[in-house]
Design a protein around this motif. Sequence first.
Motif, PDB file in Angstrom:
ATOM      1  N   TRP A 254     151.086 -84.327 -61.681  1.00  0.00           N
ATOM      2  CA  TRP A 254     151.447 -83.189 -62.527  1.00  0.00           C
ATOM      3  C   TRP A 254     150.225 -82.515 -63.124  1.00  0.00           C
ATOM      4  O   TRP A 254     150.182 -81.293 -63.251  1.00  0.00           O
ATOM      5  CB  TRP A 254     152.400 -83.645 -63.630  1.00  0.00           C
ATOM      6  CG  TRP A 254     153.761 -83.987 -63.125  1.00  0.00           C
ATOM      7  CD1 TRP A 254     154.325 -85.220 -63.035  1.00  0.00           C
ATOM      8  CD2 TRP A 254     154.739 -83.067 -62.622  1.00  0.00           C
ATOM      9  NE1 TRP A 254     155.580 -85.145 -62.505  1.00  0.00           N
ATOM     10  CE2 TRP A 254     155.872 -83.830 -62.249  1.00  0.00           C
ATOM     11  CE3 TRP A 254     154.784 -81.689 -62.454  1.00  0.00           C
ATOM     12  CZ2 TRP A 254     157.015 -83.264 -61.715  1.00  0.00           C
ATOM     13  CZ3 TRP A 254     155.924 -81.102 -61.916  1.00  0.00           C
ATOM     14  CH2 TRP A 254     157.028 -81.883 -61.554  1.00  0.00           C
ATOM     15  N   ASP A 257     148.769 -80.307 -60.587  1.00  0.00           N
ATOM     16  CA  ASP A 257     149.718 -79.317 -60.087  1.00  0.00           C
ATOM     17  C   ASP A 257     149.570 -79.185 -58.568  1.00  0.00           C
ATOM     18  O   ASP A 257     149.251 -78.110 -58.034  1.00  0.00           O
ATOM     19  CB  ASP A 257     149.512 -77.966 -60.770  1.00  0.00           C
ATOM     20  CG  ASP A 257     150.651 -76.987 -60.464  1.00  0.00           C
ATOM     21  OD1 ASP A 257     151.704 -77.435 -59.981  1.00  0.00           O
ATOM     22  OD2 ASP A 257     150.467 -75.773 -60.690  1.00  0.00           O
ATOM     23  N   GLU A 309     155.208 -72.014 -60.799  1.00  0.00           N
ATOM     24  CA  GLU A 309     154.296 -72.012 -61.942  1.00  0.00           C
ATOM     25  C   GLU A 309     155.022 -71.689 -63.245  1.00  0.00           C
ATOM     26  O   GLU A 309     154.702 -72.240 -64.301  1.00  0.00           O
ATOM     27  CB  GLU A 309     153.171 -70.990 -61.702  1.00  0.00           C
ATOM     28  CG  GLU A 309     152.231 -71.351 -60.573  1.00  0.00           C
ATOM     29  CD  GLU A 309     151.439 -72.617 -60.859  1.00  0.00           C
ATOM     30  OE1 GLU A 309     150.532 -72.569 -61.705  1.00  0.00           O
ATOM     31  OE2 GLU A 309     151.743 -73.652 -60.241  1.00  0.00           O
ATOM     32  N   ALA A 313     156.109 -76.172 -63.098  1.00  0.00           N
ATOM     33  CA  ALA A 313     154.801 -76.817 -63.272  1.00  0.00           C
ATOM     34  C   ALA A 313     154.596 -77.239 -64.726  1.00  0.00           C
ATOM     35  O   ALA A 313     154.747 -76.433 -65.640  1.00  0.00           O
ATOM     36  CB  ALA A 313     153.693 -75.871 -62.832  1.00  0.00           C
TER      37      ALA A 313
END
Length: 596
Positions: A254, A257, A309, A313
């Motif tokens: 994470w 990303d 995004e 994300a």
Amino acid sequence: MHEQLGVEHIYPDAEIAAELEKQGDNDTVFGDKSPGVRRIEAISSCFSSWHRWVLFTSIFLVAFRYTFQNYATADFGNAAQISTIAVVRSIVAAAGQPVFAKISDYFGRISILVIAVVFYVIGTIVSAASKNLGAFSGGAVLYQFGYTGVQLLVEVVIADTTPLRSRLFYSYIPAMPFIINAWVSGNIADAVIEHSTWQWGIGMWAIIFPFCAIPVFYSLFHAEWRAGKQGLLDEIPSPLRSLRKREVWVDLFWQMDVVGLILLAGTFIMILLPFTLAGGVGATWRTAKSIAPLVIGFVIVLPMFIVWELKFARHPVVPFRILKDRQILAGLGIALMLNTTWYTQGDYLYTTLIVSFDLDIIKATRTSYIYSFVSVIIGCIVGLIVHKVRYLKWFVVAGACTFVLAFGLLIRYRGGGTADYAGIVAAETVLGIGGGLLPYSTQALVQSAVQHERTAVITSLFLATYSVGSAIGNTIAAAIWTNTMPNRLVEDLTKAGISNATALATEAYANPFVFIVDYPMGTPTRTAVNSAYREVQRYLCIAGICLATVLVALSLCLKNPRLGDTQSLEDAEGFKTTAAGEHDGDGGKDLKAVRI
């Protein structure tokens, strides 16, 4: 210097604290601050004067490099594919910057720098040993990934260990080799090509580069050893020792990303590469193999990236909260447009100097380096001035205006019937003055706008945007070159009364360095080819001046903060910064403080 950089950051109000807590910008499984950032702070606090001398001197040595890419692509019969390889490398650089930033925040600058050097060496060996364009391109990708990591981490280490008022000058240390390269690289390239091959010209850096990197690692490892002896590293967790834990891998997924990076790279590949692959004597950009990737890129991959995004994300590649700052937005815009502008005229300069102006390798290489030579000299001088005056914005504005002037000169002296070598030298000199005022100054302003925890991320974003600009500039240059040069060659050769114009045009386009040996200056065929090369150069420079005007507008949007002796601005990201242990002057009000 570390006493000046040790500061406390205070949330000025509960609203900002709540926003940061909600977004979890710094949260990792190791606490609210990345262990790699904590480690470099401890290491830099143990730097002595000689550590800095060794570090910056070795950074200077590591920055030396030469390129024989033109000769490799020509040897494979694909000289026009220079821009295609450059676009691929730019895509790798753009995607690699955030990867190295996030991993270095996690695992520390030193260990990731070692990995970057390994990729650099492997890529260099693969390229040098390649027997075809595919293998060479694969090596170039590995090399670029390693070089991207080295480039980023060197800039981040400089930002980690220098105050804002001195940042610009120290940032130019990795660029200082250009002062020497401008005069000796041509001799080296000429000697290598004459007495050896381009393979050795590339391969020798697999030996030279790691050797030059040894002092960098020594200074960092020694400072880390000193920090360990003083107990400064005792409370800092080591992610390397925790890789067996599943939660570390999940958190790293994470933090980096990974999905966002893959989608971003896919977007660049689908949108940018078709323009460089199309064209030629028989233009193919209207065919399905060129149109399909564009449709997939714009209609599928790009929207998927945006949705990911915005909605999914946890730590986006593009940190939207800090992008609300116009200092950062304008700075990233300058990085994008600067390289887009430069590469429209830079990609085929060397080839044009050899073909149209009949320069030898030494003179052509030195001419190609004029921009870098002048920009580094001007940048170092500006860095010393800024250390005294502490303001940067108007240097950037002056640089943007100088870029526009330079492209006007390039249009006149590099293309068409008024082409003149002395004019090219003058224009490249003016362009170099602009280059000395623009990129590193903007980078310093962008770095000043964030806290130390996000220095690596924002630097990676700046350099990634720089790489995107390179890819766009390469794409524009290749699109103009591949879609106009073949037809222009046929047209000019036909006008000169050459019977086999199409065949000669194909030969001059595919491998110009061999072609000019068979057709020396003064022959009708060479004269026609020279005319075609200069005219296409004029097209490239016209595109460049149109793009350069955008730089002026973006530079005017920058803020003009006073640069002090801290690692970042006192009010960066809405924080209030005070020296460590200093009272905040708020009457003893209990505010949340975070030491970085």
